[in-house]
Design an enzyme around this catalytic site. Sequence first.
Site, mmCIF file in Angstrom:
data_model
loop_
_atom_site.group_PDB
_atom_site.id
_atom_site.type_symbol
_atom_site.label_atom_id
_atom_site.label_comp_id
_atom_site.label_asym_id
_atom_site.label_seq_id
_atom_site.Cartn_x
_atom_site.Cartn_y
_atom_site.Cartn_z
ATOM 1 N N LYS A 133 47.166 36.518 37.875
ATOM 2 C CA LYS A 133 47.833 37.681 37.892
ATOM 3 C C LYS A 133 47.370 38.260 39.241
ATOM 4 O O LYS A 133 46.114 38.205 39.487
ATOM 5 C CB LYS A 133 47.708 38.567 36.705
ATOM 6 C CG LYS A 133 47.962 37.997 35.387
ATOM 7 C CD LYS A 133 47.440 39.176 34.311
ATOM 8 C CE LYS A 133 47.649 38.565 32.987
ATOM 9 N NZ LYS A 133 46.789 37.596 32.459
ATOM 10 N N ASP A 155 42.830 30.963 37.757
ATOM 11 C CA ASP A 155 43.326 32.422 38.373
ATOM 12 C C ASP A 155 43.973 31.974 39.683
ATOM 13 O O ASP A 155 43.589 31.009 40.385
ATOM 14 C CB ASP A 155 42.120 33.443 38.593
ATOM 15 C CG ASP A 155 41.652 33.936 37.220
ATOM 16 O OD1 ASP A 155 42.614 33.830 36.297
ATOM 17 O OD2 ASP A 155 40.837 34.839 37.035
ATOM 18 N N THR A 184 29.708 36.587 42.110
ATOM 19 C CA THR A 184 30.670 37.328 42.063
ATOM 20 C C THR A 184 31.102 37.795 43.682
ATOM 21 O O THR A 184 30.226 37.782 44.349
ATOM 22 C CB THR A 184 30.450 38.791 41.383
ATOM 23 O OG1 THR A 184 31.564 39.498 41.219
ATOM 24 C CG2 THR A 184 29.085 39.527 42.090
ATOM 25 N N MET A 231 39.323 45.218 44.538
ATOM 26 C CA MET A 231 40.883 45.377 44.570
ATOM 27 C C MET A 231 41.293 46.724 44.993
ATOM 28 O O MET A 231 41.725 47.560 44.513
ATOM 29 C CB MET A 231 41.422 45.267 43.068
ATOM 30 C CG MET A 231 41.192 44.222 42.348
ATOM 31 S SD MET A 231 41.063 43.802 40.534
ATOM 32 C CE MET A 231 39.633 44.768 40.107
ATOM 33 N N PRO A 264 33.054 32.993 45.203
ATOM 34 C CA PRO A 264 33.926 33.803 46.221
ATOM 35 C C PRO A 264 34.801 33.236 46.846
ATOM 36 O O PRO A 264 35.784 33.574 47.497
ATOM 37 C CB PRO A 264 32.884 34.571 46.964
ATOM 38 C CG PRO A 264 31.885 33.729 47.124
ATOM 39 C CD PRO A 264 31.609 33.065 45.602
ATOM 40 N N GLY A 294 35.207 34.238 41.569
ATOM 41 C CA GLY A 294 33.965 35.153 41.498
ATOM 42 C C GLY A 294 33.236 34.908 40.090
ATOM 43 O O GLY A 294 32.843 33.624 39.931
ATOM 44 N N ASP A 295 32.578 35.861 39.254
ATOM 45 C CA ASP A 295 32.010 35.646 38.040
ATOM 46 C C ASP A 295 32.969 36.299 36.990
ATOM 47 O O ASP A 295 33.925 37.211 37.130
ATOM 48 C CB ASP A 295 30.811 36.548 38.194
ATOM 49 C CG ASP A 295 30.128 36.459 36.646
ATOM 50 O OD1 ASP A 295 29.278 35.697 36.824
ATOM 51 O OD2 ASP A 295 30.331 37.190 35.820
#
Length: 257
Positions: free
Chosen positions: A57, A35, A118, A170, A12, A89-90
């Site tokens: 993204k 990411d 996660t 999200m 995280p 996260g995962d």
Amino acid sequence: MNGKVYLVGAGPGDPELLTVKALRLLRTADVVLHDDLVTPEVLKLISPSAEIQNVGKRCGSKTIRQEEINFLMVTRAAAGLHVVRLKSGDPLIFARAGEEIEALRRADTEYEIVPGITSALGAAAAAGIPLTHRQASSTLVLTAGHRASGNDEGDWSRFAGSESTLVVYMPGSNYVETSNRLKAAGFAEETPCAIISRATTPEQRIHRTTISDLHQSPRLASPTLVVVGEVVRFADPSLVEELVLPELQQRLGAALA
């Protein structure tokens, strides 16, 4: 010599929450495709000799298409390189790992999945919220606030009224939509919920409210998630913000003036 792709969870945010295996792979990787949400502190652990590329993204903004990411993984591995596909996260939870696994299998590329903590688990631990509780919640649901275009939004009504904890990944900054969806699904308006921003990092913030007042919550910095359910009442009070919103304070001050 054949290369290999590792789909690695970065956790995280706090680099100390990386697994030992993830850390070893970051230090020995030839290529790291990461990411956008992977924190700078984690990126600092990557070998200085590695090729590093941000392929993230975020908030609907795409700097690179998924097909291009798949191509990079396959071609770098075909060149005999060890590739770390580093995900916040995962890798198996809301991280497009399914699409990437399919691409690697089609190309007959060797791969391995290295799990990470996660965001739901990291955020809950940071806020002192038990996601399950013998008296309050026997079911844990991880869901996305937004789905890919063309897909229907998930049905949350099956979880309303049950002893469950709902974690919304999200949720976006428009909590009105999340609040309306929860009400429409049948959740009681007094159900407690918590918005957790940038969990496990120095910028972490936690705001506790209820579904009825969720739309008035401050817009915390992304990434955020929302925890919904009776377990939120167990949050560590020393970590939680339940203050009057700054904009409401300003209005009150103006009215008194």
